[in-house]
Motif scaffolding. Sequence first.
Motif, short mmCIF file in Angstrom:
data_model
loop_
_atom_site.label_atom_id
_atom_site.label_comp_id
_atom_site.label_asym_id
_atom_site.label_seq_id
_atom_site.Cartn_x
_atom_site.Cartn_y
_atom_site.Cartn_z
N ASP A 166 -22.95 -27.44 -11.61
CA ASP A 166 -21.95 -27.48 -10.37
C ASP A 166 -21.38 -28.77 -10.32
N PRO A 167 -20.07 -29.34 -10.62
CA PRO A 167 -19.37 -30.43 -10.47
C PRO A 167 -19.89 -31.26 -9.23
N ASP A 168 -19.77 -30.43 -7.97
CA ASP A 168 -19.89 -30.93 -6.87
C ASP A 168 -21.39 -31.71 -6.72
N PHE A 169 -22.45 -30.99 -7.11
CA PHE A 169 -23.92 -31.46 -7.39
C PHE A 169 -23.78 -32.58 -8.07
N VAL A 170 -23.24 -32.51 -9.17
CA VAL A 170 -23.43 -33.70 -10.31
C VAL A 170 -22.65 -35.07 -9.58
N ALA A 171 -21.63 -34.75 -8.75
CA ALA A 171 -20.80 -35.84 -8.15
C ALA A 171 -21.74 -36.55 -7.16
N LEU A 172 -22.44 -35.73 -6.26
CA LEU A 172 -23.30 -35.99 -5.14
C LEU A 172 -24.50 -36.87 -5.97
N SER A 173 -25.03 -36.20 -6.88
CA SER A 173 -26.24 -36.76 -7.81
C SER A 173 -25.80 -38.17 -8.24
N MET A 196 -25.10 -34.25 1.50
CA MET A 196 -26.20 -33.79 0.72
C MET A 196 -26.72 -32.63 1.19
N ALA A 197 -27.37 -32.80 2.42
CA ALA A 197 -28.15 -31.72 3.05
C ALA A 197 -27.20 -30.56 3.34
N ASP A 198 -25.94 -30.60 3.30
CA ASP A 198 -24.85 -29.56 3.78
C ASP A 198 -24.77 -29.05 2.23
N HIS A 199 -24.76 -29.69 1.14
CA HIS A 199 -24.77 -28.89 -0.08
C HIS A 199 -25.81 -27.98 -0.28
N TYR A 200 -27.05 -28.55 -0.14
CA TYR A 200 -28.46 -27.90 -0.45
C TYR A 200 -28.31 -26.45 0.57
N LEU A 201 -27.86 -26.47 1.89
CA LEU A 201 -27.94 -25.50 2.50
C LEU A 201 -26.98 -24.58 2.24
N ALA A 202 -25.89 -24.82 1.54
CA ALA A 202 -24.91 -23.92 1.01
C ALA A 202 -25.30 -23.20 -0.23
N HIS A 203 -25.94 -23.97 -1.01
CA HIS A 203 -26.71 -23.47 -2.26
C HIS A 203 -28.18 -23.48 -2.25
N VAL A 244 -31.66 -37.00 4.72
CA VAL A 244 -31.57 -35.63 4.00
C VAL A 244 -32.57 -34.63 4.54
N GLU A 245 -33.95 -35.15 4.59
CA GLU A 245 -35.03 -34.29 4.96
C GLU A 245 -34.87 -33.77 6.44
N ALA A 246 -34.46 -34.89 7.14
CA ALA A 246 -34.07 -34.76 8.73
C ALA A 246 -33.12 -33.67 8.82
N HIS A 247 -32.17 -33.66 8.08
CA HIS A 247 -31.01 -32.49 8.61
C HIS A 247 -31.64 -31.24 7.81
N LEU A 248 -32.44 -31.31 6.83
CA LEU A 248 -32.85 -29.86 6.30
C LEU A 248 -33.84 -29.26 7.41
N ARG A 249 -34.79 -30.09 7.88
CA ARG A 249 -35.70 -29.71 8.90
C ARG A 249 -35.07 -29.12 10.02
N GLU A 250 -34.07 -29.78 10.58
CA GLU A 250 -33.33 -29.28 11.65
C GLU A 250 -32.57 -28.01 11.37
N ALA A 251 -32.33 -27.71 10.13
CA ALA A 251 -31.60 -26.24 9.60
C ALA A 251 -32.85 -25.31 9.69
N GLY A 252 -34.15 -25.65 9.62
CA GLY A 252 -35.15 -24.65 9.52
C GLY A 252 -35.81 -24.62 8.19
N VAL A 253 -35.48 -25.63 7.37
CA VAL A 253 -36.10 -25.69 6.10
C VAL A 253 -37.46 -26.52 5.96
N ARG A 254 -38.60 -25.72 5.54
CA ARG A 254 -39.87 -26.28 5.69
C ARG A 254 -39.88 -27.39 4.48
N ILE A 255 -40.01 -28.60 5.00
CA ILE A 255 -39.91 -29.74 4.19
C ILE A 255 -41.55 -30.66 5.07
N PRO A 256 -42.43 -30.81 3.98
CA PRO A 256 -43.77 -31.56 4.18
C PRO A 256 -43.34 -32.88 5.05
N ARG A 257 -44.10 -33.42 5.98
CA ARG A 257 -43.77 -34.56 6.39
C ARG A 257 -44.93 -35.62 5.85
#
Length: 257
Positions: A166-173, A196-203, A244-257
């Motif tokens: 994915d070119p978008d992911f490569v650019a973000l990375s 970055m968080a938006d990309h993860y949530l969309a993919h 990034v982790e904070a955004h993902l947690r707010e979206a309901g993604v389980r991320i260890p603290r």
Amino acid sequence: MSSGVTIGQAAAFVRVTVKTVRHYHKLGLVAEPERDGSGYRRYTPDDLLRLVQVRALAGAGVPLAEIAPLLDAEDEDFAETIGAVEQRLAAQIDELLARRETLRRLVDGNRALLPERAAALLERMPEHGFSVEDVELSRQGLILAKAMVPERFDDHLAAIEDALLDPDFVALSRLGAESATWARDDPRIPEFAQAMADHYLAHPQHLRIVTGMQARTDTTARYRVVRDFGSEEGTASERLLALVEAHLREAGVRIPR
């Protein structure tokens, strides 16, 4: 004239050292001859034969503690013991061959501690515009990830392989790699973290790069070991990852603290 040979001659004939012959005496593997009238110990042909037998068995890998009873054993017991020694030697040979292969693999750092699949992924990274430093950091991170969460490593690799298409992911990375040189309070970090968080949530398949490294045991500790690699406290990388982790947690993604 005294019959027999001296200990020095016996050792030379049998191709061992005098110290080894004396060690065999100490262990009771070979009887120590009596001294003759000149004060020398003389080794007879029978003594030399025993020395040859002991040396041959020891050289074949038979433990010294097993040699004495083996020499006095019946043919069937002798064959059984030799068979067991042969099995041990075969296992040792396999281990040595494996070690040799590891040494050969060490010539190629990517393949020393990583499977071929991971090495191939690293070799493709420059094609996507990643620097030599980026590739090395990724290599070290993959080695750590494989050690910490081996049961999830293949899934982790699969997610990265897919994301690199994915070119978008490569650019973000690539931007993420560049952000390591930013100041911690750089105003670009919050916006980039959101992107970055938006990309993860969309993919969701790319999100497995993060969520896939959660082990079955010691989840938080293992995750943090991998997560904290390359993002030292107080750096832009550490702040970016935390956001990034904070955004993902707010979206309901389980991320260890």
